[in-house]
Scaffold this active site. Structure first.
Site, mmCIF file in Angstrom:
data_model
loop_
_atom_site.group_PDB
_atom_site.id
_atom_site.type_symbol
_atom_site.label_atom_id
_atom_site.label_comp_id
_atom_site.label_asym_id
_atom_site.label_seq_id
_atom_site.Cartn_x
_atom_site.Cartn_y
_atom_site.Cartn_z
ATOM 1 N N ILE A 17 0.880 -1.085 -0.216
ATOM 2 C CA ILE A 17 -0.072 0.109 0.198
ATOM 3 C C ILE A 17 0.713 1.329 -0.262
ATOM 4 O O ILE A 17 0.269 2.464 0.187
ATOM 5 C CB ILE A 17 -0.237 -0.091 1.277
ATOM 6 C CG1 ILE A 17 -0.219 -0.189 2.224
ATOM 7 C CG2 ILE A 17 -2.079 -0.970 1.381
ATOM 8 C CD1 ILE A 17 -0.993 -0.027 4.030
ATOM 9 N N GLY A 20 8.518 4.177 1.027
ATOM 10 C CA GLY A 20 9.204 4.968 0.753
ATOM 11 C C GLY A 20 11.048 5.036 0.926
ATOM 12 O O GLY A 20 11.658 3.532 0.472
ATOM 13 N N ASP A 134 10.296 15.370 8.493
ATOM 14 C CA ASP A 134 9.706 14.964 7.471
ATOM 15 C C ASP A 134 8.295 15.107 7.251
ATOM 16 O O ASP A 134 7.501 14.421 6.937
ATOM 17 C CB ASP A 134 10.093 13.411 7.164
ATOM 18 C CG ASP A 134 10.449 13.369 5.415
ATOM 19 O OD1 ASP A 134 9.853 14.049 4.999
ATOM 20 O OD2 ASP A 134 10.409 11.505 5.680
#
Length: 672
Positions: A17, A20, A134
């Site tokens: 799904i 990174g 981030d």
């Protein structure tokens, strides 16, 4: 192939799904708790790099400290044959980046609502000494209800562990990277503020403020290029939102919001009518709020002084006098004149200032509407308007978020003078309800109590039990002592419905003895009655109540009708009997008295006599009782009698015969 594999014997991988820089994210099934979860799995090629493994573990440790409704929950951290993974809450939705691409431009009300949720979550993380580092739309998930949940604290680290960002490694997405991070400096909470400002710009405009052909080009823009104005892209944007973006994205961190919480308080009031046309943010201003000064009418003071000095121009001709005396006299006049000027100026200034304060003390101002904004923002706004804050009272509210203003006293719109006091009523959130231990209590009573308390739903499930009394609660889904909001909560209660139901058999063909055994074995309360039947053989079951197939519980009543066979009509039965006479047959005269006193009687014959016997007959039939005398008479010889019995199939006949009080015969007569 990871798809289909079960990690730690528990998490079955279903599909990819997301991915990174250092991990992939999979949808998985927790086979123990039977729920969908997201599993973040370090890529195999990096599993042997010790530094990355440490970072991956640090992410898990940092994130498990965070418990917030707008931060994705971490359920588990584990390792399976060098597969390092984190098990997280699965959010069935899209990320904010996809949401912006799909729905841009976003309505400002949605932008503000989502930003308040995101800011609340980041503020919570900062409170735990964790910087996200981030922040970008790809790391914000949107659930089915439209709520934002922040994920991927993958490059976060505790403040006390952080000193410098490695100069040769850029962490985070360059489009949202703060200038100090881009130049390799220390990442602070204000670095997250910068990223939040960039994300807010993108949510409003649908585009990024800085873009380029390479990460280096974008980083240079972050360092050098001025932040584009929102109004250049969205002409009718409220100035308040443009100011928030400009302050959050200031190149120097000292000019940004000092905390995320401060930014949250500012954005909470951004859409208020009074802020839409506020003054533009001046990065060089020490105070972001508008500064007002009291004008001093110096022209009026100068006029007063000029009037005094004008006296010198109206001199008349005077005789010539000694020069020394004149100078001495002029000094005295000038000295008096200066004092006179000072006194008049002081009086003038005092009058002007006094007039100003008198005027402002009499002027009234409308109380701003600060409902549905945070307590801190409300206090700041009211104090800015010149009011004092009085009592603060907490109240439950189903409509106003906890920590936000329900109402003020005086209410919004009322006119007050500066310095007047305003009381605040602050929401303590929705009213909570303390769960009790309901086990052993009646299900109907507890259900009524919980429904009155406002529970969203109360579900009840019957459970068979031989030991627990019927309708007594056996278990509850929420444990005692927990405080919950009833209107948002469903509670499940299980209760005893008594012993398991028994399906009643068809008792046709059973005799009375068999029926009794069946009822005893199953705990039924049996009653039987007899009836004639020309269809069912005598002694067998004619009917039953309840009917066959009915679900029965122990202790319930079972009624059965037993056949007496075919009904026989009433009839008379005669029985002929001979009653024997047992007395003396001849009784002679006394021989001693023969011829005594009978001289002269010519007859010598004797007279014969019989003793009578008393007979009583007792009879039983439909019309007579055995205790009543049916017939009574005396006999001196054998006597024939006929006894008539009226009988039916239900009645048995009988008779008893007594002679002189002694029973000499008895018998029964049956229906034939």
């Amino acid at each position: 192939m990871i798809i289909g594999k079960r990690l730690s014997g528990r998490y079955e991988i279903l599909r990819v799904i997301g991915s990174g820089g250092m991990s992939n994210v999979y949808l998985a099934r927790d086979v123990i708790l039977e729920r969908d979860v997201a599993v973040k799995l370090m890529r195999v090629s990096m599993a042997n790099e010790e530094q990355l493994v440490r970072r991956f573990r640090r992410e898990a440790q940092a994130t498990t400290q965070l418990m917030h409704p707008n931060i994705v929950d971490i359920f588990d951290v584990d390792e399976d044959h060098d597969n390092h993974f984190i098990v997280m809450e699965y959010i069935a939705g899209m990320d904010l980046k996809a949401y912006i691409n799909h729905a841009a431009p976003l309505p400002l009300s949605i932008v503000v609502r989502m930003m308040l949720q995101i800011l609340s979550a980041i503020s919570h993380a900062h409170g735990q000494h964790i910087i996200h580092r981030d922040i970008k739309p790809q790391n914000v998930l949107i659930d089915a209800e439209g709520n934002a949940k922040i994920t991927d604290f993958g490059i976060a680290m505790a403040l006390f562990e952080t000193s410098m960002t490695q100069t040769n490694t850029t962490l985070g997405s360059v489009h949202y990277l703060s200038p100090e991070q881009a130049r390799g400096g220390v990442a602070t909470p204000k670095s997250d503020v910068y990223s939040l400002g960039i994300m807010l710009y993108e949510m409003i405009t649908g585009i990024l403020p800085f873009d380029g052909e390479s990460p280096v080009a974008i980083a240079i823009q972050q360092l050098q290029s001025p932040m584009p104005l929102l109004s250049d892209k969205v002409p009718d944007i409220p100035m308040s939102l443009q100011n928030i973006v400009m302050k959050a994205t200031a190149k120097e961190s000292i000019n940004r919001y000092s905390t995320v919480e401060e930014m949250k308080e500012d954005i909470a009031t951004a859409l208020m009518p009074s802020r839409i046309n506020e003054a533009p943010y001046d990065i060089h201003s020490a105070d972001y709020s508008e500064t007002k000064t009291i004008p001093i009418q110096t022209a009026t003071i100068k006029d007063k002084i000029a009037d005094i000095e004008g006296l010198e121009t109206n001199k008349v001709d005077e005789p010539i006098i000694d020069q020394k005396k004149e100078k001495k006299s002029n000094k005295k006049v000038n000295k008096k004149r200066r004092w006179l000027i000072i006194i008049i100026a002081f009086i003038a200034i005092a009058g002007i200032v006094g007039s100003y304060f008198y005027y402002t003390s009499q002027k009234t101002y409308a109380v701003a509407d600060v409902t549905n904004i945070s307590q801190q923002a409300a206090i700041a706004r009211l104090q800015k308007d010149g009011f004092r804050i009085g009592k603060t009272t907490e109240q439950n509210s189903d409509k106003v978020e906890k920590g936000y203003i329900i109402k003020t006293d005086p209410e919004a719109g009322e006119k007050l003078k500066k310095g007047d006091t305003i009381d605040l009523f602050i929401s303590s959130g929705k009213k909570e309800f303390a769960i009790d231990d309901y086990r052993g209590k009646n299900i109907d009573d507890v259900k009524e109590e919980l429904e009155k308390a406002g529970f969203k739903k109360v579900t009840t499930t019957p459970i068979n039990s031989d030991e627990i009394e019927t309708n007594e609660i056996t278990s509850q889904s929420i444990q005692k002592g927990l405080k919950i909001v009833p209107s948002e909560t469903t509670i499940e209660l299980e209760f005893s419905s008594g012993p398991a139901a028994i399906t009643l058999k068809d008792l046709s063909g059973y005799n009375k003895s068999s029926v009794k055994d069946y009822a005893t074995d199953n705990g039924f309360q049996l009653t039987t009655t007899d009836e004639f039947s020309d269809k069912v053989a005598e002694g067998q079951v004619i009917s039953q109540t309840p009917e066959a197939g009915t679900a029965m519980n122990k202790g319930q009543a079972l009624a059965v009708v037993i056949s007496k066979g075919v009904e026989k009509p009433e009839k008379t039965i005669d029985r002929k009997l001979t009653i024997k006479y047992t007395g003396d047959e001849d009784v002679a005269g006394d021989p001693t008295k023969e011829d005594e006193g009978d001289e002269g009687n010519d007859s010598s014959s004797s007279e014969k006599e019989k003793t009578s016997q008393n007979i009583k007959i007792y009879l039983k039939d439909k019309t007579h009782k055995i205790s009543d005398v049916y017939q009574s008479f005396s006999i001196t010889e054998d006597h024939d009698v006929t006894l008539s019995f009226v009988l039916d199939a239900k009645t048995e006949g009988a008779y008893i015969i007594e002679r002189d009080g002694e029973k000499i015969e008895q018998d029964t007569v049956v229906y034939e």
